[in-house]
Design a protein around this motif. Structure first.
Motif, PDB file in Angstrom:
ATOM      1  N   ASP A  65       0.822  -1.197   0.000  1.00  0.00           N
ATOM      2  CA  ASP A  65       0.000   0.000   0.000  1.00  0.00           C
ATOM      3  C   ASP A  65       0.860   1.253   0.000  1.00  0.00           C
ATOM      4  OD1 ASP A  65      -1.184  -0.893   3.308  1.00  0.00           O
ATOM      5  OD2 ASP A  65       0.788  -0.216   2.650  1.00  0.00           O
ATOM      6  N   THR A  66       0.194   2.303  -0.412  1.00  0.00           N
ATOM      7  CA  THR A  66       0.873   3.584  -0.526  1.00  0.00           C
ATOM      8  C   THR A  66       0.166   4.545   0.405  1.00  0.00           C
ATOM      9  OG1 THR A  66       1.614   3.186  -2.760  1.00  0.00           O
ATOM     10  CG2 THR A  66       1.304   5.479  -2.152  1.00  0.00           C
ATOM     11  N   LYS A  67       0.956   5.340   1.113  1.00  0.00           N
ATOM     12  CA  LYS A  67       0.306   6.276   2.014  1.00  0.00           C
ATOM     13  C   LYS A  67       0.906   7.662   1.918  1.00  0.00           C
ATOM     14  CE  LYS A  67       2.579   3.389   5.472  1.00  0.00           C
ATOM     15  NZ  LYS A  67       2.616   2.181   4.635  1.00  0.00           N
ATOM     16  N   VAL A  68       0.088   8.631   2.223  1.00  0.00           N
ATOM     17  CA  VAL A  68       0.527  10.019   2.279  1.00  0.00           C
ATOM     18  C   VAL A  68       0.286  10.465   3.712  1.00  0.00           C
ATOM     19  CG1 VAL A  68       0.097  12.351   1.438  1.00  0.00           C
ATOM     20  CG2 VAL A  68      -0.058  10.407  -0.126  1.00  0.00           C
ATOM     21  N   ILE A  69       1.347  10.970   4.336  1.00  0.00           N
ATOM     22  CA  ILE A  69       1.242  11.348   5.748  1.00  0.00           C
ATOM     23  C   ILE A  69       1.625  12.816   5.881  1.00  0.00           C
ATOM     24  CG2 ILE A  69       2.002  10.770   8.098  1.00  0.00           C
ATOM     25  CD1 ILE A  69       3.020   8.076   6.882  1.00  0.00           C
ATOM     26  N   SER A 122      -4.046  -2.605  -5.804  1.00  0.00           N
ATOM     27  CA  SER A 122      -2.591  -2.519  -5.701  1.00  0.00           C
ATOM     28  C   SER A 122      -1.970  -1.577  -6.734  1.00  0.00           C
ATOM     29  CB  SER A 122      -1.969  -3.905  -5.822  1.00  0.00           C
ATOM     30  OG  SER A 122      -2.252  -4.422  -7.106  1.00  0.00           O
ATOM     31  N   ALA A 123      -2.809  -0.995  -7.617  1.00  0.00           N
ATOM     32  CA  ALA A 123      -2.258  -0.008  -8.541  1.00  0.00           C
ATOM     33  C   ALA A 123      -1.700   1.147  -7.708  1.00  0.00           C
ATOM     34  CB  ALA A 123      -3.350   0.495  -9.477  1.00  0.00           C
ATOM     35  N   GLY A 124      -0.589   1.716  -8.137  1.00  0.00           N
ATOM     36  CA  GLY A 124      -0.013   2.819  -7.363  1.00  0.00           C
ATOM     37  C   GLY A 124       0.814   2.343  -6.190  1.00  0.00           C
ATOM     38  N   THR A 125       1.163   1.059  -6.147  1.00  0.00           N
ATOM     39  CA  THR A 125       2.037   0.554  -5.093  1.00  0.00           C
ATOM     40  C   THR A 125       3.218  -0.174  -5.734  1.00  0.00           C
ATOM     41  OG1 THR A 125       1.134  -1.673  -4.913  1.00  0.00           O
ATOM     42  CG2 THR A 125      -0.023   0.052  -3.710  1.00  0.00           C
TER      43      THR A 125
END
Ligand code: SF4
Ligand code: SF4
Lengths: 251, 425
Positions: free
Chosen positions: A104-108, A125-128
């Motif tokens: 996963d991708t995260k913005v913090i 899962s796109a963008g990971t």
């Protein structure tokens, strides 16, 4: 008392040992998470012990999605809190942290070195990292080979949003004789645009800072900077951000 | 548990499949509910009702029907239960909160339909819920597009009555809903053969107001610093309130509140010190959907309020009791059932945002979680304003999308866990 952070991600497991004053990284280790997170966690513990300290000298905090598989940890925290803390240590007190993980991708959003907001990608899962892994696999390449190739490619558009569909799109592109470097370059571009969409969901803070396994991929960093219209900072240690944050949060 | 198989057979249920549900429920309920420490004793009644959820109450409905009575089932809190009650019918909620019924709904509905709608249709078509067998009239409404079209499919098997709810709240819309309630009254009179008198309607309004007051009395305890009852227990009571006998549940809630009064005097809390106070907002949580409360409260949070249809929207405001003619009372019902419920099916719906901010203050919430059932387009879209306005008000907010499965449990744990950690630093 020293502080160790163990970050068991979906692809890679990271561990760091930090000094008593928590200002310095004494040692770091990286290994594939493998099939069995529990075994991986044990191997990281043996590594820690091999550094010449006894277990009682070290406070261990576990994070990452495999954090529950670290039975010897003194406590656990989520990867969001830890990544935020670790990124602030590496990059400064006000940051928009972009973590592209294996799954996963995260913005913090960090203000005054505190997490004030975050967003994670949905189930897809796109963008990971997974997306690029699948594409590299499909082309019979390792990820480093894939990135090396992509550096020389032209940007083509991969239009499928979903990893499974993108995979078949790539197969047909290969069938049409599209140069492999272009396909690789296009796949990186696809991840970048997904990540940028996620970033745009939150009001940013300070500079952009990339953590996770892609912090040594100049192409991805360059493309991400272009798409966001502002420089994305990072450092090789940024892949350890979660583990660093965990160690810093040890009490 | 008593054996209700004969009753289920006689209701034409698919008893074999239904047995699977009966086997799964006690385990789930035990894990989520009975494992809690220091629960109020007054929860015993509600435990029992859930343990025999497809037994006790359905048996009462069967009895009622044997004596010539009718049962009216509803799916939305915009539809006033006072009307069927005044006509001598029993009103029951029909919203379905389990994945168990979803595949049945998926046989007829598009995949991109919210699980609440899928489960409702599945429960009827698969014949695995006694309430969906017992209702003599199914009251649908034109709220969201998903429901509106699903009713047409449900109507192929079930006796439907559709109410046309407006999409805006202008004076002419109120008039329209008032008209619809008059129509509903007529339909209920036809169904039961009983004439609704002012006395009956007034009694029904009082009856349900009392239930609301009891639920609100219960909610008041959640404003305390030391909260004497868990959020998931309150959720359970609210869910049960949709189909239990109104007078009986009112008495049981009040009895529980007497016990909580004692607890409050002694500053008893069921939460650890420093538990983060969470306000939930968004789409409904129908029984047995306890997933989010369970996650939040095992991760160090305390759910203090639900700005939801299975929450404050169901009971916070009462119906004006001053009406003396049927027309006046229907006017008051219209004001309550349209004016006091802020569902995303209305445009605009900024009153909901004001409510969330007000409730966050009243219940001293540390943060808000905005929950969206997957494929609920209207709440998802409204989430844009919820998030922005709460940000502007300096209230931390987390948006979550989920369904009835447990597939996303790990991801939810990370998101909710991180949110609670964030509130703590
Ligand atoms: S969310 Fe809206 S449509 Fe659904 S029950 Fe509540 S008021 Fe009715
Ligand atoms: S949750 Fe949304 S989509 Fe589902 S029934 Fe309610 S309003 Fe309709």
């Amino acid at each position: 008392m020293l502080f160790a952070g163990i970050d068991i991600g979906s692809t890679a497991a990271k561990a760091v040992l930090m000094s008593e004053d928590k200002r310095e990284i004494v040692a770091r280790n990286l290994m594939p998470s493998g099939w069995n997170s529990r075994e991986t966690a044990e191997r990281l513990l043996s590594w820690l012990m091999s550094l010449g300290y006894s277990r009682d000298d070290i406070r261990i905090i576990a994070t990452g999605y495999g954090r529950v598989s670290v039975p010897y940890a003194d406590s656990t925290l989520t990867e969001i809190t830890c990544h935020g803390k670790g990124a602030a240590f590496l990059g400064g007190d006000d940051l928009t942290v972009i973590d592209i993980g294996g799954q996963d991708t995260k913005v913090i959003i960090i203000k005054n070195s505190r997490v004030i907001d975050f967003v994670m990608n949905d189930k897809c899962s796109a963008g990971t990292g997974k997306f690029l892994e699948v594409m590299a696999n499909r082309m019979g390449l390792t990820l480093p080979e894939f990135f090396a190739l992509a550096e020389h490619g032209k940007d083509i558009k991969i239009s499928s949003m979903c990893t499974v569909f993108a995979e078949s799109e790539i197969v047909s592109l290969m069938g049409l004789g599209t140069p492999r470097e272009d396909i690789a370059c296009g796949a990186v571009g696809s991840v970048v645009s997904k990540v940028a969409t996620l970033v745009s969901k939150k009001a940013s803070s300070g500079k952009y800072y990339l953590t996770g396994g892609f912090c040594e991929s100049p192409l991805l960093i360059r493309k991400l900077s272009e798409t966001l219209g502002s420089e994305v900072f990072t450092t090789p240690d940024a892949r350890f951000a979660g583990a660093i944050g965990a160690a810093l949060l040890g009490k | 548990m008593a054996d209700y198989h004969a009753m289920w057979e006689s209701l034409g249920m698919d008893v074999k499949t239904h047995d699977l549900l009966c086997e799964a429920l006690p385990g789930a309920f035990g894990d989520v509910y009975l494992s809690q420490e220091n629960r109020p004793e007054g929860m015993d009644y509600f435990n029992m009702v859930v343990a025999e959820i497809h037994g006790i109450r359905p048996a009462e409905l069967v009895e009622h029907k044997k004596n010539g009575g009718k049962v009216v089932g509803t799916f939305c809190i915009h539809v006033p239960d006072e009307i069927p009650i005044a006509a001598g019918a029993i009103a029951t909620g029909l919203c379905s909160g389990s994945q168990f019924w979803v595949p049945g709904g998926e046989k007829k509905l598009p995949a991109a339909t919210c699980p609440l709608i899928k489960a409702s249709l599945g429960a009827r078509f698969d014949r695995t819920c006694p309430f969906f067998r017992l209702a003599d009239l199914f009251v649908g409404e034109t709220t969201c597009d998903g429901k509106k079209k699903a009713w047409e499919i449900l109507a192929e098997d079930a006796p439907m009555y559709i109410m046309d709810i407006p999409q805006m709240k202008r004076p002419k819309d109120y008039e329209h809903w008032e008209d619809e309630i008059h129509g509903y009254l007529k339909r209920c009179e036809e169904l039961t053969g009983n004439k609704v008198t002012p006395a009956n309607l007034r009694a029904a309004i009082k009856l349900l107001n009392n239930k609301r007051k009891a639920l609100q009395r219960l909610a008041e305890f959640r404003k305390l610093d030391n909260i004497p009852i868990s959020g998931k227990d309150v959720l359970l009571i609210t869910q049960i309130a949709f189909y239990d006998d109104p007078a009986r549940i009112t008495a049981q809630i009040n009895k529980l509140c007497d016990e909580l009064d004692e607890r409050a005097k002694n500053n008893v809390s069921v939460f650890k010190k420093g538990a983060k106070r969470i306000l939930l907002t968004g789409t409904p949580l129908s029984i047995p959907n306890w997933k989010l409360h369970h996650l939040i409260e095992t991760l160090g949070g305390a759910v203090v309020c639900e700005e939801m249809c299975t929450g404050i929207r169901y009971y916070e405001k009462c119906v004006d009791e001053s009406g003396s003619t049927i027309d006046e009372m229907i006017k008051h019902l219209t004001e309550r059932y349209m004016g006091a419920i802020h569902c995303a099916c209305f445009t605009p719906n900024f009153e909901r945002i004001d409510d969330i901010k007000r409730l966050a203050k009243e219940y001293k919430a540390d943060g808000v979680i905005d929950v969206n059932l997957k494929f609920c387009n209207i709440y998802d879209t409204e989430g844009y304003f919820v998030e922005r306005e709460l940000n502007n008000a300096g209230i931390p907010v987390l948006g979550i999308e989920t369904d009835y499965t447990d597939q996303d449990a790990e991801q939810l744990k990370t998101r909710i866990g991180a949110f609670i950690e964030m509130l703590g630093n």
